[in-house]
Design a protein around this motif. Structure first.
Motif, PDB file in Angstrom:
ATOM      1  N   ILE A 105       0.883  -1.053   0.091  1.00  0.00           N
ATOM      2  CA  ILE A 105      -0.050   0.025   0.058  1.00  0.00           C
ATOM      3  C   ILE A 105       0.871   1.279   0.023  1.00  0.00           C
ATOM      4  CG2 ILE A 105      -1.627   1.408   1.185  1.00  0.00           C
ATOM      5  CD1 ILE A 105      -2.813  -1.297   2.384  1.00  0.00           C
ATOM      6  N   VAL A 106       2.084   1.301   0.840  1.00  0.00           N
ATOM      7  CA  VAL A 106       2.961   2.498   0.900  1.00  0.00           C
ATOM      8  C   VAL A 106       3.573   2.526  -0.374  1.00  0.00           C
ATOM      9  CG1 VAL A 106       5.023   3.197   1.794  1.00  0.00           C
ATOM     10  CG2 VAL A 106       3.172   2.466   3.397  1.00  0.00           C
ATOM     11  N   THR A 107       3.870   1.683  -0.996  1.00  0.00           N
ATOM     12  CA  THR A 107       4.588   1.728  -2.306  1.00  0.00           C
ATOM     13  C   THR A 107       3.715   2.411  -3.511  1.00  0.00           C
ATOM     14  OG1 THR A 107       6.042  -0.098  -1.940  1.00  0.00           O
ATOM     15  CG2 THR A 107       5.645   0.464  -4.398  1.00  0.00           C
ATOM     16  N   ALA A 161      -6.440   3.653  11.121  1.00  0.00           N
ATOM     17  CA  ALA A 161      -5.117   2.930  10.529  1.00  0.00           C
ATOM     18  C   ALA A 161      -4.596   3.601   9.026  1.00  0.00           C
ATOM     19  CB  ALA A 161      -5.008   1.569  10.674  1.00  0.00           C
ATOM     20  N   ALA A 162      -5.959   3.546   8.277  1.00  0.00           N
ATOM     21  CA  ALA A 162      -5.757   4.027   6.785  1.00  0.00           C
ATOM     22  C   ALA A 162      -5.504   5.286   6.860  1.00  0.00           C
ATOM     23  CB  ALA A 162      -7.268   3.769   6.401  1.00  0.00           C
ATOM     24  N   GLN A 163      -6.145   6.275   7.844  1.00  0.00           N
ATOM     25  CA  GLN A 163      -5.495   7.661   7.840  1.00  0.00           C
ATOM     26  C   GLN A 163      -4.322   7.784   8.208  1.00  0.00           C
ATOM     27  OE1 GLN A 163      -7.552   9.840  10.997  1.00  0.00           O
ATOM     28  NE2 GLN A 163      -6.850  11.774  10.175  1.00  0.00           N
ATOM     29  N   ILE A 164      -3.603   6.796   9.164  1.00  0.00           N
ATOM     30  CA  ILE A 164      -2.175   7.005   9.523  1.00  0.00           C
ATOM     31  C   ILE A 164      -1.383   6.780   7.985  1.00  0.00           C
ATOM     32  CG2 ILE A 164      -0.550   6.068  11.000  1.00  0.00           C
ATOM     33  CD1 ILE A 164      -2.680   5.955  13.008  1.00  0.00           C
ATOM     34  N   VAL A 165      -1.646   5.717   7.555  1.00  0.00           N
ATOM     35  CA  VAL A 165      -1.083   5.147   6.426  1.00  0.00           C
ATOM     36  C   VAL A 165      -1.056   6.190   5.526  1.00  0.00           C
ATOM     37  CG1 VAL A 165      -0.862   3.460   4.637  1.00  0.00           C
ATOM     38  CG2 VAL A 165      -1.510   2.633   6.752  1.00  0.00           C
ATOM     39  N   ARG A 166      -1.809   6.966   5.061  1.00  0.00           N
ATOM     40  CA  ARG A 166      -2.052   7.918   3.961  1.00  0.00           C
ATOM     41  C   ARG A 166      -1.172   9.071   4.509  1.00  0.00           C
ATOM     42  NH1 ARG A 166      -4.375  12.478   2.668  1.00  0.00           N
ATOM     43  NH2 ARG A 166      -4.691  12.891   0.416  1.00  0.00           N
ATOM     44  N   MET A 167      -1.078   9.398   5.932  1.00  0.00           N
ATOM     45  CA  MET A 167      -0.677  10.708   6.314  1.00  0.00           C
ATOM     46  C   MET A 167       0.906  10.405   6.303  1.00  0.00           C
ATOM     47  SD  MET A 167      -0.937  12.409  10.152  1.00  0.00           S
ATOM     48  CE  MET A 167      -0.521  10.821  10.780  1.00  0.00           C
ATOM     49  N   ILE A 168       1.477   9.454   6.561  1.00  0.00           N
ATOM     50  CA  ILE A 168       2.865   9.133   6.712  1.00  0.00           C
ATOM     51  C   ILE A 168       3.323   8.831   5.374  1.00  0.00           C
ATOM     52  CG2 ILE A 168       4.733   7.600   7.537  1.00  0.00           C
ATOM     53  CD1 ILE A 168       3.002   7.117  10.102  1.00  0.00           C
ATOM     54  N   ALA A 169       2.428   8.129   4.285  1.00  0.00           N
ATOM     55  CA  ALA A 169       3.143   7.915   2.874  1.00  0.00           C
ATOM     56  C   ALA A 169       3.456   9.233   2.459  1.00  0.00           C
ATOM     57  CB  ALA A 169       2.093   6.920   2.393  1.00  0.00           C
ATOM     58  N   LEU A 170       2.326  10.012   2.611  1.00  0.00           N
ATOM     59  CA  LEU A 170       2.162  11.748   2.080  1.00  0.00           C
ATOM     60  C   LEU A 170       3.283  12.585   2.503  1.00  0.00           C
ATOM     61  CD1 LEU A 170       1.142  14.103   0.555  1.00  0.00           C
ATOM     62  CD2 LEU A 170      -0.338  14.254   2.388  1.00  0.00           C
ATOM     63  N   ALA A 171       3.732  12.228   3.946  1.00  0.00           N
ATOM     64  CA  ALA A 171       4.564  13.103   4.354  1.00  0.00           C
ATOM     65  C   ALA A 171       6.199  12.581   3.835  1.00  0.00           C
ATOM     66  CB  ALA A 171       4.740  13.010   5.789  1.00  0.00           C
ATOM     67  N   ALA A 172       6.377  11.410   3.512  1.00  0.00           N
ATOM     68  CA  ALA A 172       7.433  10.883   3.174  1.00  0.00           C
ATOM     69  C   ALA A 172       7.782  11.005   1.474  1.00  0.00           C
ATOM     70  CB  ALA A 172       7.617   9.079   3.531  1.00  0.00           C
ATOM     71  N   SER A 173       6.771  11.245   0.738  1.00  0.00           N
ATOM     72  CA  SER A 173       6.770  11.557  -0.522  1.00  0.00           C
ATOM     73  C   SER A 173       7.082  12.632  -0.984  1.00  0.00           C
ATOM     74  CB  SER A 173       5.514  10.953  -1.226  1.00  0.00           C
ATOM     75  OG  SER A 173       5.178   9.637  -0.836  1.00  0.00           O
ATOM     76  N   VAL A 174       6.904  13.759   0.121  1.00  0.00           N
ATOM     77  CA  VAL A 174       7.325  15.220  -0.496  1.00  0.00           C
ATOM     78  C   VAL A 174       8.513  15.770   0.014  1.00  0.00           C
ATOM     79  CG1 VAL A 174       6.308  17.400  -0.492  1.00  0.00           C
ATOM     80  CG2 VAL A 174       4.727  15.450  -0.578  1.00  0.00           C
ATOM     81  N   PRO A 175       9.431  16.131  -0.461  1.00  0.00           N
ATOM     82  CA  PRO A 175      10.752  16.401   0.057  1.00  0.00           C
ATOM     83  C   PRO A 175      10.827  17.670   0.907  1.00  0.00           C
ATOM     84  CG  PRO A 175      11.151  15.897  -2.323  1.00  0.00           C
ATOM     85  CD  PRO A 175       9.441  15.961  -1.934  1.00  0.00           C
ATOM     86  N   GLN A 176       9.858  18.644   0.701  1.00  0.00           N
ATOM     87  CA  GLN A 176       9.529  19.662   1.697  1.00  0.00           C
ATOM     88  C   GLN A 176       9.116  19.214   3.190  1.00  0.00           C
ATOM     89  OE1 GLN A 176       8.657  19.441  -1.445  1.00  0.00           O
ATOM     90  NE2 GLN A 176       9.133  21.300  -2.689  1.00  0.00           N
ATOM     91  N   MET A 177       8.335  18.304   2.901  1.00  0.00           N
ATOM     92  CA  MET A 177       7.605  17.775   4.000  1.00  0.00           C
ATOM     93  C   MET A 177       8.666  16.934   4.905  1.00  0.00           C
ATOM     94  SD  MET A 177       3.663  17.254   3.061  1.00  0.00           S
ATOM     95  CE  MET A 177       3.053  16.885   4.738  1.00  0.00           C
ATOM     96  N   ARG A 178       9.458  16.406   4.137  1.00  0.00           N
ATOM     97  CA  ARG A 178      10.218  15.006   4.654  1.00  0.00           C
ATOM     98  C   ARG A 178      11.451  15.805   5.550  1.00  0.00           C
ATOM     99  NH1 ARG A 178      11.305  12.572   0.216  1.00  0.00           N
ATOM    100  NH2 ARG A 178      13.402  13.518  -0.140  1.00  0.00           N
ATOM    101  N   SER A 182      16.035  10.476   2.836  1.00  0.00           N
ATOM    102  CA  SER A 182      14.667   9.765   2.450  1.00  0.00           C
ATOM    103  C   SER A 182      14.451   8.432   3.053  1.00  0.00           C
ATOM    104  CB  SER A 182      14.748   9.828   0.870  1.00  0.00           C
ATOM    105  OG  SER A 182      15.922   8.922   0.468  1.00  0.00           O
ATOM    106  N   PHE A 183      13.404   8.028   2.825  1.00  0.00           N
ATOM    107  CA  PHE A 183      12.992   6.694   3.430  1.00  0.00           C
ATOM    108  C   PHE A 183      12.369   5.723   2.454  1.00  0.00           C
ATOM    109  CE2 PHE A 183      12.034   9.792   6.779  1.00  0.00           C
ATOM    110  CZ  PHE A 183      12.413   9.184   7.964  1.00  0.00           C
ATOM    111  N   ASP A 184      12.883   4.455   2.420  1.00  0.00           N
ATOM    112  CA  ASP A 184      12.331   3.494   1.647  1.00  0.00           C
ATOM    113  C   ASP A 184      10.825   3.093   1.985  1.00  0.00           C
ATOM    114  OD1 ASP A 184      12.870   1.064   3.167  1.00  0.00           O
ATOM    115  OD2 ASP A 184      14.763   1.182   2.464  1.00  0.00           O
ATOM    116  N   ASP A 185      10.367   2.165   1.185  1.00  0.00           N
ATOM    117  CA  ASP A 185       8.847   1.829   1.792  1.00  0.00           C
ATOM    118  C   ASP A 185       8.885   1.069   2.700  1.00  0.00           C
ATOM    119  OD1 ASP A 185       8.190   3.358  -0.530  1.00  0.00           O
ATOM    120  OD2 ASP A 185       8.017   1.575  -2.238  1.00  0.00           O
ATOM    121  N   GLY A 186       9.878   0.025   2.772  1.00  0.00           N
ATOM    122  CA  GLY A 186      10.143  -0.905   4.064  1.00  0.00           C
ATOM    123  C   GLY A 186      10.295  -0.266   5.259  1.00  0.00           C
TER     124      GLY A 186
END
Length: 206
Positions: A105-107, A161-178, A182-186
């Motif tokens: 899902i994160v990927t 949990a779904a909200q948390i997954v989306r929130m963290i995946a989004l934050a990890a995908s945007v360099p300005q937020m990260r 960087s983090f890998d999907d695992g």
């Protein structure tokens, strides 16, 4: 005589001309071609660059789309269309172990977030991509259903949990937020599941 026959035979054995693409297929191909060019050049990409990458004449672009701007708009519309992404999320195998399911899902989410935000940034768009509350809820419902079978393992209900997954995946995908390494999907999946101090159940028991 032999030479004449050979010449006639070679003429008849010439490969048939490849069938031309339909307008819809040509448009789809051009969107595929223009997307990485937009990520690299933004709106400054030229029809010559597009034609060279597609292996076609420039005029073909204008026969498929009225203008370069129409092609760019079609590419944006495709990538902002949420339904193909929803379909991918629905295909995540529910029989996978929870850790692998979260990683899958994160990927998918990071691929979408990264492509959309990079594309919008390259095109000079500001602010988040347009979305609706209904669309956001549907994403959450799909992810929630994929986690429901392991509800007993979760510290929050699947919807949360779904909200948390989306929130963290989004934050990890945007360099300005990260704002950092960087983090890998695992790594992201492990962070979602175990936080920064928890451990998988089998490790705790040992």
């Amino acid at each position: 005589m032999v030479e004449t026959i050979a010449t006639e035979k070679s003429a008849t054995e010439r490969p048939a001309r490849a069938p031309s693409l339909s307008v819809e297929d040509r448009q789809s191909m051009l969107i595929d071609v223009v997307t990485p060019l937009l990520l690299q050049h933004g709106r400054a990409v030229t029809t010559k660059q597009i034609a060279e990458c597609a292996g076609i004449a420039e005029g073909t672009i204008f026969r498929a789309f009225g203008s370069k701007d129409e092609l760019i708009r079609a590419a944006i519309d495709r990538h902002l269309d949420p339904e193909p992404f929803r379909a991918q999320l629905r295909l995540v195998d529910l029989d996978l172990p929870l850790e692998e399911r979260i990683t899958a899902i994160v990927t998918l989410m990071r691929e979408r977030f990264t492509t959309v935000f990079t594309l919008m940034s390259a095109l000079g768009a500001t602010g988040p991509p347009p979305h609706s509350d209904d669309g956001r809820r549907e994403f959450a419902e799909i992810i929630s259903r994929s986690l429901a079978g392991d509800a007993a393992r979760l510290n929050v209900d699947p919807a949360r949990a779904a909200q948390i997954v989306r929130m963290i995946a989004l934050a990890a995908s945007v360099p300005q937020m990260r704002n950092g390494q960087s983090f890998d999907d695992g790594e992201i999946a492990a962070l979602i599941l175990y936080g920064i101090a928890g451990r998988p159940a089998d490790r705790v028991s040992n």
